[in-house]
Design an enzyme around this catalytic site. Structure first.
Site, PDB file in Angstrom:
ATOM      1  N   CYS A  42       0.975  -1.315   0.365  1.00 39.55           N
ATOM      2  CA  CYS A  42      -0.334   0.033   0.204  1.00 39.55           C
ATOM      3  C   CYS A  42       1.026   0.964  -0.224  1.00 39.55           C
ATOM      4  O   CYS A  42       1.702   1.554   0.920  1.00 39.55           O
ATOM      5  CB  CYS A  42      -0.518   0.404   1.182  1.00 39.55           C
ATOM      6  SG  CYS A  42      -1.889   1.912   1.546  1.00 39.55           S
ATOM      7  N   TRP A  43       0.534   2.487  -0.524  1.00 36.17           N
ATOM      8  CA  TRP A  43       1.459   3.745  -0.821  1.00 36.17           C
ATOM      9  C   TRP A  43       0.727   4.620  -0.267  1.00 36.17           C
ATOM     10  O   TRP A  43       1.338   5.358  -0.162  1.00 36.17           O
ATOM     11  CB  TRP A  43       1.352   3.575  -2.264  1.00 36.17           C
ATOM     12  CG  TRP A  43       2.226   4.386  -2.652  1.00 36.17           C
ATOM     13  CD1 TRP A  43       4.094   4.456  -2.146  1.00 36.17           C
ATOM     14  CD2 TRP A  43       2.600   5.707  -3.960  1.00 36.17           C
ATOM     15  NE1 TRP A  43       5.232   5.306  -3.050  1.00 36.17           N
ATOM     16  CE2 TRP A  43       4.003   5.695  -4.368  1.00 36.17           C
ATOM     17  CE3 TRP A  43       1.401   5.976  -4.841  1.00 36.17           C
ATOM     18  CZ2 TRP A  43       4.251   6.871  -5.017  1.00 36.17           C
ATOM     19  CZ3 TRP A  43       2.621   6.807  -5.754  1.00 36.17           C
ATOM     20  CH2 TRP A  43       3.465   7.608  -6.080  1.00 36.17           C
ATOM     21  N   GLU A  44      -0.573   4.507   0.843  1.00 42.64           N
ATOM     22  CA  GLU A  44      -1.016   5.067   0.893  1.00 42.64           C
ATOM     23  C   GLU A  44      -1.044   6.489   0.519  1.00 42.64           C
ATOM     24  O   GLU A  44      -1.335   7.377   0.896  1.00 42.64           O
ATOM     25  CB  GLU A  44      -0.037   5.616   2.699  1.00 42.64           C
ATOM     26  CG  GLU A  44      -0.100   4.785   3.707  1.00 42.64           C
ATOM     27  CD  GLU A  44       0.645   5.821   4.920  1.00 42.64           C
ATOM     28  OE1 GLU A  44       1.180   6.901   4.823  1.00 42.64           O
ATOM     29  OE2 GLU A  44      -0.120   5.128   5.993  1.00 42.64           O
TER      30      GLU A  44
END
Ligand code: FAD
Ligand code: SF4
Ligand code: SF4
Lengths: 160, 627
Positions: A42-44
């Protein structure tokens, strides 16, 4: 886990599943609600957070460096063309509200359909111009730059 | 195999990967090919895919010719010095002369670009960057592509390019699978524009565990553009030119607007300016042509980014870390403070999350900077990618074979990260390259070059079998063990990725070895990658999501191999601060003022390496140009 979903808010609509560029928001088969299946990919990027109509998705900073107790919330409104952020610090001493425009035109109204443009002429095809050029490059009627127009000469040989 | 095969036939222009390059291609193709069939195959959802998924706060490449600010040749000089001389000037000039029209189109479509109230021009962050409210940058350009393509296939992971069987070395489309339905998709196409993006996560990242996705380039940038083209036999260039970025620690927040617009600066842990201390030694390594602080000062010629990294790395190693960004002065101005925060929210939200979580208020505290793990890409500030033809009115013969941005495979074009030798294109330049490739692809078809393309059922069948093999392998072997992830017959995609990253880090000059490598290390690395390739044949995927990850790691592996081949070939340290060849520490202009080009033979897997001439089309008289 970078993003997580509040059980009581999610209704399983799947918007987050549809948008996540990392393919990690999935619907849990038992609860029929969404969750992040692979937090370490997840890359936020907040794409899912912005897309959730129930505000059911939130982000908790990465466990390898972020302590608990903060919050960064967002509401993106395509109709109004704005995005609103609220950042709350862990120690409660800072609470920022920020607003920014996301578009200047009614959503999607201004992108052209090039099927409807006058077809390019052979001359345009043979030139270096792209769609909307030369008009869109500069205000005067100057055409696309060439080495010649810019007073440049290709150097002979290979050197610096 | 249970999965359906869906064939899309008679495509004229297939766009594989629709980030900024791909959307530009699909859009422009419609203008030059109003009657043509234009199809997009995209791994995610085009509305939020690629490196710009979360938005951007600046457009990093804009000339401003309209406002009398810069000409294309100015940009060539800048990108050239930043990359220590190594760029394709024909491609750069070509991108730069068109990029303004792209940006003006964006503004027309509704992208909010900030204005300089006094001058009326776009508000600049630096000489090349303009500031935008870019949260919806990607959805806006996606609208333009969607409106102009015939079909958009989202969630298709393209695994291979199809090759024409009637004519050697000509592309014939692509295949992939839908990560949701599992359907096998065949796209038979006269031309393919590859826009499948750069590579993150091929080197071990600084983040660990749950946070491993916190990398600078998006974790979904799987180097597919490179792998697809390399596997098909396209020539590649500058793959050794990986980039290391100085960013805010842990969050990877961008520093561009901070330096340029907010006028922040760096200092070491003891509040000292450290950079210039390292220059005299560094000058011995790279020579005065590339590091001349005096000239830089006079002409505003920038000090190459890699050399500034070098100073950070060495200052930290000397025990005077961490490096701090001095924000406390600027942030006393509420307007600048707001811009500082917007900058993150617009493109790296994770940094805002981190500062909120750790109570770092840049108004009262100077945040830490660090250098990242290396990345491989051809649109940001490095030039990795395919060896492509340039435009006919600029390119010297070695750089020209007829169609702009066409790779060495006929009918296969590149855009953005896929194109080698065009650093500093960034988002606007990538979109522009897509446009250029699209016009050329239409011309290629109109010239009759794409007649009689054939793809046999066998080629399709073989690919299908290959694509789903990881699922089969899992099914066959999973019951040999009770439960869990440890199996003697396979690795899962995460295990493979960890292995790749460790290998690249330790042998290819990653962060844990301070970006240092040498011929021995690289040779061991290549050997290990070869063995890993055998294991990748046995990778196991328990579901479609893992199948996606399996293909991503296969693509990353291929891109990595090419990176090591190039790094081994270039026997010099051309970019100190990005990596060091311990056995060839000095920049060696006499032997290596050249571009490096590779080709992997698809049949044997062997690489051929060559040097290609480096033509300078633009003079280097910065002083004259500055006047
Ligand atoms: C944090 C960050 C900050 C940046 N800041 C700026 C900035 O301020 N200004 C600026 O101008 N530029 C900036 N950039 C750079 C800019 O985003 C890139 O240069 C640009 O997006 C590259 O375009 P591209 O089309 O080559 O790749 P991308 O935009 O990454 O597109 C690649 C596409 O291919 C798809 N894809 C990948 N693999 C496959 C596959 N196997 N099959 C099908 N599809 C696939 C992906 O899903 C994606 O949509 C920044 C980038 C990052 C990450
Ligand atoms: S923040 Fe981005 S990467 Fe993470 S789950 Fe949401 S959409 Fe996916
Ligand atoms: S978008 Fe929101 S409500 Fe819909 S499935 Fe995702 S988390 Fe649940």
């Amino acid at each position: 886990m970078p993003t997580f979903v509040y059980m009581t808010r999610c209704d399983g609509c799947g918007h987050c599943v549809d948008i996540c560029p990392s393919d990690i928001m999935h619907i849990d088969k038992t609860y029929r609600r969404a969750y992040n299946i692979e937090p370490n990919m997840c890359w936020e990027c907040y794409s899912c957070v912005k897309a959730c109509p129930q505000n059911a998705i939130d982000v908790r900073g990465y466990a390898d460096f972020a302590p608990l107790g903060h919050s960064v919330r967002v509401i993106r409104d395509e109709e109004k063309g704005v995005i609103a952020w609220r950042i709350k610090f862990r120690n409660g001493e800072k609470d920022l509200n920020l607003l920014a425009p996301i578009t200047t035109k009614p959503w999607g109204s201004a992108t052209p359909d090039l099927r409807k443009e006058t077809a390019p002429t052979q001359e345009q095809r043979d030139s270096q111009q792209l769609y909307s050029e030369p008009k869109y490059i500069r205000m005067d009627d100057g055409d696309v730059h060439t080495l010649e127009s810019n007073g440049l000469k290709m150097k002979v040989g290979v050197y610096y | 195999m249970a999965y359906k095969t869906i064939v899309e036939d008679n495509i004229d222009v297939l766009v594989a990967g629709a980030g900024l390059g791909g959307t530009g291609a699909a859009f422009e193709a419609r203008y030059w090919g109003q009657d043509k069939k234009i199809v997009i195959a995209e791994k995610a959802n085009i509305d939020r895919s690629g490196a710009v998924a979360q938005g951007l706060y600046a457009i990093n490449c804009y000339m401003g010719t309209r406002f009398g600010e810069n000409n294309p040749e100015d940009h060539v000089r800048y990108a050239r010095i930043d990359l220590m001389g190594m760029v394709r000037e024909d491609l750069l000039f070509d991108m730069a002369r068109h990029v303004d029209s792209t940006v003006h189109n964006f503004e027309d479509w509704g992208l909010p670009i900030m204005r300089d109230k006094e001058k009326g021009s776009f508000l600049r962050e630096g000489r090349w960057q303009i500031m935008i409210h870019g949260e919806s940058y990607k959805p806006i350009v996606a609208e333009a592509a969607k409106k102009n393509a015939d079909k958009v296939f989202n969630r298709i992971c393209v695994t291979h390019l199809l090759m024409d069987e009637a004519k050697e070395n000509r592309v014939a489309g692509a295949v992939g699978f839908n990560v949701r339905t599992g359907d096998f998709h065949v796209f038979k196409s006269k031309t393919v524009i590859c826009g499948a993006g750069g590579a993150s996560n091929i080197f071990k990242p600084r983040s660990v565990g749950e946070g491993a996705g916190r990398v600078w380039y998006a974790p979904w940038s799987s180097g597919s553009a490179y792998a697809l083209m390399i596997n098909a036999g396209a020539k590649m260039t500058q793959m050794e030119n990986r980039i290391v970025l100085a960013r805010f620690k842990d969050g990877y927040g961008p520093v561009g607007a901070y330096f340029l617009h907010l006028k922040t600066y760096t200092q070491n842990a003891y509040g000292e300016e450290y950079e210039s201390k390292w220059f005299p030694e560094l000058q011995k390594l790279v020579g005065k042509e590339y590091l001349d602080p005096e000239v830089s000062h006079l002409t505003h010629r920038p000090i190459p980014t890699c050399l500034r990294n070098h100073c950070i790395i060495h200052e930290v190693n000397a025990g005077r870390g961490p490096i701090h960004m001095v924000t406390m002065h600027s942030f006393q101005d509420p307007h600048l403070e707001e811009i500082g925060w917007h900058n993150f929210l617009g493109m790296t939200v994770g940094q805002a999350v981190l500062w909120a979580a750790t109570d770092v208020d840049p108004k009262n505290e100077n945040p830490e900077l660090t250098t990242s793990e290396p990345y491989v890409m051809g649109s940001h500030a490095t030039g990795c990618g395919a060896w492509c033809s340039g435009p006919e009115d600029i390119s010297p013969p070695e750089y020209f074979w007829g169609y702009n941005r066409m790779t060495t495979i006929e009918g296969l074009f590149g855009a953005g990260d896929a194109v080698g030798g065009t650093p500093h294109a960034f988002s606007s330049g990538s979109f522009t390259e897509g446009r250029l490739a699209a016009k050329a692809a239409c011309k290629y078809i109109d010239d009759g070059k794409a007649e009689g393309i054939t793809v046999s059922e066998k080629q399709i069948f073989d690919r299908k079998e290959e694509v789903f093999k990881p699922l089969e392998h899992y099914k066959v072997h999973r019951n040999e063990i009770v439960a869990g992830t440890v199996n003697p017959n396979y690795h899962n995609p995460r295990q493979a990725l960890d292995r790749l990253q460790k290998l690249m880090d330790e042998y290819g000059g990653g962060v844990t070895v301070n970006y240092m490598t040498n011929d021995k290390l690289l040779s061991i690395g290549l050997k290990k990658l070869k063995i890993m390739e055998e294991d990748l044949e046995k990778i196991a995927a328990q579901d479609l999501h893992e199948l996606l990850r399996a293909w991503e790691v296969k693509h990353r592996h291929r891109a990595s191999e090419c990176v090591l081949q190039h790094t081994l070939f270039r026997k010099e340290t051309r970019w100190p601060g990005y990596y060091y060849r311990g056995d060839a520490m000095k920049l060696d202009d006499e032997n290596w003022h050249v571009l490096t080009v590779s080709r992997r033979d698809p049949k044997t897997g062997e690489y051929t390496m060559e040097k290609a001439p480096l033509y300078h089309l633009v003079d280097d008289d910065e002083v004259a140009a500055a006047e």
